[in-house]
Scaffold this motif. Structure first.
Motif, mmCIF file in Angstrom:
data_model
loop_
_atom_site.group_PDB
_atom_site.id
_atom_site.type_symbol
_atom_site.label_atom_id
_atom_site.label_comp_id
_atom_site.label_asym_id
_atom_site.label_seq_id
_atom_site.Cartn_x
_atom_site.Cartn_y
_atom_site.Cartn_z
ATOM 1 N N LYS A 34 4.663 -1.196 8.555
ATOM 2 C CA LYS A 34 4.052 -1.625 9.819
ATOM 3 C C LYS A 34 4.820 -2.787 10.442
ATOM 4 O O LYS A 34 5.070 -2.803 11.658
ATOM 5 C CB LYS A 34 2.605 -2.054 9.583
ATOM 6 C CG LYS A 34 1.645 -0.920 9.276
ATOM 7 C CD LYS A 34 0.257 -1.474 8.993
ATOM 8 C CE LYS A 34 -0.727 -0.366 8.637
ATOM 9 N NZ LYS A 34 -2.051 -0.914 8.276
ATOM 10 N N ASP A 46 2.164 -2.281 4.522
ATOM 11 C CA ASP A 46 2.385 -3.431 5.416
ATOM 12 C C ASP A 46 3.851 -3.558 5.805
ATOM 13 O O ASP A 46 4.176 -3.912 6.948
ATOM 14 C CB ASP A 46 1.911 -4.726 4.729
ATOM 15 C CG ASP A 46 0.397 -4.825 4.663
ATOM 16 O OD1 ASP A 46 -0.274 -4.198 5.499
ATOM 17 O OD2 ASP A 46 -0.116 -5.522 3.771
ATOM 18 N N GLY A 50 1.927 2.839 9.601
ATOM 19 C CA GLY A 50 2.192 2.430 8.232
ATOM 20 C C GLY A 50 2.461 3.613 7.323
ATOM 21 O O GLY A 50 2.932 4.670 7.761
ATOM 22 N N THR A 92 0.502 -11.630 8.362
ATOM 23 C CA THR A 92 -0.198 -10.664 7.530
ATOM 24 C C THR A 92 0.510 -10.580 6.173
ATOM 25 O O THR A 92 1.367 -11.410 5.875
ATOM 26 C CB THR A 92 -0.257 -9.289 8.225
ATOM 27 O OG1 THR A 92 -1.081 -8.408 7.448
ATOM 28 C CG2 THR A 92 1.112 -8.698 8.422
ATOM 29 N N MET A 93 0.158 -9.632 5.356
ATOM 30 C CA MET A 93 0.680 -9.503 3.984
ATOM 31 C C MET A 93 0.264 -10.695 3.119
ATOM 32 O O MET A 93 0.867 -10.980 2.087
ATOM 33 C CB MET A 93 2.207 -9.354 3.973
ATOM 34 C CG MET A 93 2.699 -8.131 4.730
ATOM 35 S SD MET A 93 4.492 -7.964 4.787
ATOM 36 C CE MET A 93 4.829 -7.360 3.148
ATOM 37 N N GLY A 98 -3.932 -8.107 4.870
ATOM 38 C CA GLY A 98 -3.244 -6.838 5.056
ATOM 39 C C GLY A 98 -3.655 -5.826 3.999
ATOM 40 O O GLY A 98 -4.535 -6.084 3.166
ATOM 41 N N ASP A 99 -3.023 -4.682 4.016
ATOM 42 C CA ASP A 99 -3.318 -3.667 3.003
ATOM 43 C C ASP A 99 -2.863 -4.110 1.623
ATOM 44 O O ASP A 99 -3.371 -3.621 0.610
ATOM 45 C CB ASP A 99 -2.637 -2.344 3.371
ATOM 46 C CG ASP A 99 -3.378 -1.604 4.477
ATOM 47 O OD1 ASP A 99 -4.307 -2.207 5.055
ATOM 48 O OD2 ASP A 99 -3.042 -0.445 4.763
ATOM 49 N N THR A 100 -1.916 -5.037 1.562
ATOM 50 C CA THR A 100 -1.472 -5.582 0.277
ATOM 51 C C THR A 100 -2.654 -6.141 -0.496
ATOM 52 O O THR A 100 -2.764 -5.966 -1.712
ATOM 53 C CB THR A 100 -0.435 -6.705 0.492
ATOM 54 O OG1 THR A 100 0.628 -6.216 1.301
ATOM 55 C CG2 THR A 100 0.114 -7.205 -0.833
ATOM 56 N N GLU A 102 0.823 -9.977 12.607
ATOM 57 C CA GLU A 102 -0.045 -8.815 12.843
ATOM 58 C C GLU A 102 0.136 -8.298 14.265
ATOM 59 O O GLU A 102 0.122 -9.064 15.238
ATOM 60 C CB GLU A 102 -1.507 -9.221 12.628
ATOM 61 C CG GLU A 102 -2.505 -8.113 12.816
ATOM 62 C CD GLU A 102 -2.615 -7.187 11.621
ATOM 63 O OE1 GLU A 102 -3.414 -6.245 11.674
ATOM 64 O OE2 GLU A 102 -1.890 -7.400 10.625
#
Length: 410
Positions: free
Chosen positions: A121, A118, A129, A75-76, A310-312, A57
């Motif tokens: 990013k 992600d 992103g 992250t992810m 993360g956004d995932t 991150e």
């Protein structure tokens, strides 16, 4: 898949215990257990892989206590949640069920959008992103798929009482007049705090004349679009401190599982005087996998977090909650059930709007909160993030109980 295997074994060889797979409660329990095992056991392995790939991150210094210590945290991690949802669902749910199919599509669709965000990013080193307009396009696309399928698919129906006139007509036609209910296509949904507990999207535009009732599909699709985009973005905003979005989502998932069970069970639906939705009981298994995945991920995401979803994860979680509520026709309960997401959303909207308004009027922007979303406001006030998360969870539990109470509170 195992449902079909054990149904065949039970039929062909009468194997003791194989009949257990006919029970939703048993398959839900197995989905929860498997989801917990997958996320806790394989979660550690995935975290090691993310560390090795340097999928860390990038943290902007916002002046929050302990914030810069999170720099480089993998992250992810939402991939762990997706694994914990998809595998148990595929194994224990009936994958020919249209509700399960839609939930699988939702999970993969929103997970893919979040993963792409992600990926840009982390690997493309672009902090912004995926462009916001593309996220919205993806959310709207999913909403259209859900809304269109629910409106036209023959297996998505509700069970309604037959009127006295309809019974008389059935008896004249020498049909079975003893049945008190029939399955019909409908745009009805449950509405809280209302005596009849039902709201029909088809009647929204009838205030302008009866001819406008034919536009019910447009109205329904608009509602679905708003709900999917609002909840998925709300979950995304809530994912700002360790364990907040994960724990809150687990609480919401348990509540949705209860609502799906009573809505898909004729006895409970009749007792509570709520809409019975045939074939929707399978959603309880998906909800079990969802809750198991969230709780299992919390093993690593609680303070201090070893991994971020993360956004995932956050976009997938929000999309799942929205789609699930729509399918069991409890989407109008979302402002109560997802109150934490709603408050986080509103805090950002209020902050940005007020800042722009005061900058235009006074020449300098002013703020309502020390920082938005709301959880950062409390961080700025000096609260430890573990205390903030715990208190937000308590609020989430209260809202979940209130949501269930609305089934009888009219």
């Amino acid at each position: 898949m195992l449902y079909y295997l054990f149904a065949w074994l039970d039929k062909q060889y009468d194997i003791p215990g194989a009949g257990l797979f006919q029970f939703i409660s048993f398959r839900t329990s197995m989905a929860v257990i498997l989801s917990l095992l997958l996320t806790t056991v394989y979660g550690a392995r995935l975290i090691r892989i993310l560390r090795a790939k340097q999928v860390g991150e990038s943290v902007r210094n916002l002046g929050l206590e302990g914030q810069m210590q999170k720099q480089g945290t993998p992250t992810m991690g939402g991939l762990i949640i997706l694994l914990g949802i998809l595998v148990p669902t595929l194994l224990f749910a009936r994958i020919d069920n249209i509700y399960i199919i839609l939930m699988l599509i939702t999970t993969v669709w929103m997970g893919a959008i979040g993963f792409l965000d992600d990926y840009i990013k982390v690997f493309k080193k672009d902090k912004e992103g995926l462009a916001g307009r593309f996220k919205i396009m993806g959310q709207v696309g999913l909403a259209l798929i859900i809304g269109w399928t629910m409106y036209f698919h023959p297996d998505i129906v509700v069970r309604e009482p037959i009127t006295a006139t309809a019974k008389l007509e059935a008896s004249i036609d020498n049909q079975n007049a003893s049945a008190n209910y029939k399955d019909v296509k409908s745009t009805l949904t449950n509405v809280p705090f209302y005596k009849d507990n039902e709201f029909d999207y088809a009647k929204v535009l009838t205030v302008f004349g009866d001819d406008y009732g034919k536009y019910s599909l447009v109205v329904f699709l608009l509602f679905v679009i708003v709900i999917v985009t609002a909840v998925s973005n709300g979950a995304n905003l809530t994912d700002g401190i360790d364990g907040l979005a994960t724990g809150t989502s687990a609480i919401i998932g348990i509540t949705l599982a209860i609502l799906a069970y009573v809505s898909g069970n004729t006895i409970f639906a009749d007792y509570l005087n709520i809409m019975y939705i045939p074939y929707s009981g399978e959603l309880v298994i998906f909800a079990g996998a969802f809750v198991g995945a969230c709780v299992g991920f919390l093993w690593y995401n609680s303070y201090p977090a070893q991994v971020f979803m993360g956004d995932t994860g956050s976009l997938a979680i929000g999309g799942i909650i929205a789609a699930f509520a729509i399918m069991i026709r409890k989407e109008l309960l979302i402002p109560v059930l997802c109150g934490v997401f709603l408050i986080e959303n509103l805090s950002v909207i209020m902050q940005v709007s007020y800042f722009k308004y005061t900058k235009k009027k006074f020449g300098e922007g002013r703020r309502i909160f020390l920082m938005s979303p709301l959880h950062h406001h409390y961080q700025k006030k000096g609260y430890h993030e573990a205390k903030i998360v715990t208190r937000f969870w308590i609020v989430g539990i209260i809202l979940a109980i209130l949501t269930i109470v609305t089934l009888k509170l009219r």
